[in-house]
Design a protein around this motif. Structure first.
Motif, PDB file in Angstrom:
ATOM      1  N   LEU A  81       0.831  -1.199   0.000  1.00 25.49           N
ATOM      2  CA  LEU A  81       0.000   0.000   0.000  1.00 25.49           C
ATOM      3  C   LEU A  81       0.867   1.252   0.000  1.00 25.49           C
ATOM      4  O   LEU A  81       0.672   2.171  -0.809  1.00 25.49           O
ATOM      5  CB  LEU A  81      -0.926   0.001   1.215  1.00 25.49           C
ATOM      6  N   GLY A  82       1.836   1.307   0.903  1.00 26.17           N
ATOM      7  CA  GLY A  82       2.722   2.463   0.958  1.00 26.17           C
ATOM      8  C   GLY A  82       3.593   2.584  -0.271  1.00 26.17           C
ATOM      9  O   GLY A  82       3.748   3.669  -0.842  1.00 26.17           O
ATOM     10  N   GLN A  83       4.158   1.474  -0.710  1.00 25.66           N
ATOM     11  CA  GLN A  83       5.007   1.505  -1.899  1.00 25.66           C
ATOM     12  C   GLN A  83       4.211   1.914  -3.131  1.00 25.66           C
ATOM     13  O   GLN A  83       4.720   2.620  -4.010  1.00 25.66           O
ATOM     14  CB  GLN A  83       5.650   0.130  -2.113  1.00 25.66           C
ATOM     15  N   GLY A  84       2.945   1.489  -3.187  1.00 29.33           N
ATOM     16  CA  GLY A  84       2.117   1.821  -4.328  1.00 29.33           C
ATOM     17  C   GLY A  84       1.823   3.303  -4.427  1.00 29.33           C
ATOM     18  O   GLY A  84       1.868   3.891  -5.508  1.00 29.33           O
ATOM     19  N   LEU A  85       1.511   3.931  -3.287  1.00 24.82           N
ATOM     20  CA  LEU A  85       1.253   5.370  -3.308  1.00 24.82           C
ATOM     21  C   LEU A  85       2.493   6.139  -3.755  1.00 24.82           C
ATOM     22  O   LEU A  85       2.412   7.076  -4.554  1.00 24.82           O
ATOM     23  CB  LEU A  85       0.798   5.842  -1.929  1.00 24.82           C
TER      24      LEU A  85
END
Length: 400
Positions: A277-281
């Protein structure tokens, strides 16, 4: 179901999926870029009910460790403090911390809808419709897209979402690449394992079988509605960013993701999804580039949160208020919390077990839509009827 990879160049028409054909939307493929430089809204729906208290924990609340004697440990041991909020991010969300520190990520721990159902399907429908009801003919993104003077919406999900139902114009259908192959079970699976015994492929086959079993365990009631798993989100978010950068006329974008329904062994089950989730943002920001990121707002929601206390299987059960994230360039000098948090004491919890809803999703989405597109109050009333009044901290600004 056929697999339709996300295309970054201009290719021939994509075949519409069967589910898309059931809705009265005019699906088509790539459109010619325009000179429109207005804002953009990307909506990310995490199907399954993300435990927001696990992702973003109220470390200043003295009841938190006792309510979650095992689930609190990752943040107690390596949590990432969000200054001035009393909350800390799960250590897997280091990329979200970077966005927060840059003033490009705000969060609400108690967002939700007036619907008190703990049914995945009903709660998801309420979010996508955006009216406060669990049934209707149009979704909030469909109503919003119809008033954007020719600018278009893009669907990056495999299926046609209820949120985009009722779009008056065209919708780009750009499903992100995902592997929909399901391995056989029973005697045929045993035969496959015997055939690969002793070869390097045996290990990879067994890993695929184990992963499939974990996904089935995480989503026993099909709460994901065939959404792509968060496990591959970082790469897919980069693809989305590249597509949106090339197509500035795409004003709205929808994607849904799965893998957050965590009744059992939550600490292990959510570690990778939170990382993704964090890497995607961050990957989406990088792919968009600074100029496009500055005019983009990404809203991340799940249909509901989870119980404040962990259950007997080191997981959490369906709750009420949950986590919402708003990301994008130029939100402020630093991140901040939206809504209110009254603590975890029993009298502050909804029905004595869940976080309450202090910020209606319709109010949050309406405020973001106003900032991105400069819509009037009357137009917002048509998109989000019945929304409670709420003054956003950024009110008066325009992402674009």
């Amino acid at each position: 179901m056929s697999v339709l990879p996300c295309c970054l160049g201009r290719r021939t028409a994509l075949r519409a999926l069967t589910a898309a054909a059931l809705l009265p939307l005019a699906w088509r493929t790539w459109a010619a870029p325009t000179a429109a430089r207005e804002g953009r809204l990307v909506f990310v729906l995490l199907r399954g009910g993300l435990d927001g208290l696990h992702a973003c924990s109220p470390v200043a609340d003295p009841r938190w460790p006792s309510l979650r004697p095992t689930l609190a440990q990752p943040v107690l041991q390596g949590g990432l403090a969000l200054p001035g909020s009393g909350f800390a991010l799960h250590p897997a969300l280091a990329d979200c911390l970077a966005l927060y520190q840059a003033g490009e990520l705000w969060f609400c721990p108690t967002a939700g809808s007036p619907n008190t159902s703990r049914s995945h399907f009903q709660a998801q429908d309420v979010i996508e419709l955006g009216t406060g009801a669990s049934s209707g003919n149009t979704g909030w993104m469909g109503r919003l897209a119809s008033g954007l003077d020719g600018r278009m919406a893009a669907n990056f999900a495999v299926n046609a979402p209820l949120a985009l139902h009722g779009v008056g114009g065209t919708v780009e259908h750009i499903p992100l690449a995902r592997n929909t192959l399901r391995l056989p079970s029973g005697p045929l699976q045993d035969a496959l394992l015997r055939a690969h015994a002793g070869s390097p492929s045996q290990r990879w086959l067994q890993q695929a079988i184990d992963t499939q079993a974990l996904l089935a365990q995480a989503d026993p009631d099909q709460a994901s509605r065939n959404a792509a798993p968060l496990a591959g989100w970082a790469a897919q978010a980069r693809q989305m960013g590249q597509v949106l950068r090339q197509q500035p006329e795409l004003a709205l974008a929808f994607v849904d993701l799965s893998g957050v329904d965590s009744h059992v062994n939550q600490a292990a089950g959510l570690a990778q999804p939170l990382t993704q989730l964090g890497q995607g943002l961050l990957a989406m920001k990088t792919a968009l580039g600074e100029a496009e990121w500055a005019r983009t707002r990404v809203v991340v929601l799940s249909e509901f949160g989870r119980t404040a206390a962990e259950n007997g299987t080191r997981g959490t059960d369906h709750g009420h208020g949950g986590l919402a994230l708003v990301a994008g360039g130029g939100l402020g000098r630093e991140g901040r919390m939206l809504g209110d948090f009254a603590g975890l004491q029993a009298n502050a919890l909804f029905e004595g077990r869940d976080l309450p809803v202090t910020l209606d999703w319709r109010s949050l989405l309406a405020a973001v839509s106003q900032a991105v597109f400069g819509l009037s109050a009357r137009a917002l009333d048509q998109v989000f009827p019945g929304r409670p009044a709420w003054r956003a901290p950024w009110e008066g600004s325009h992402a674009g």
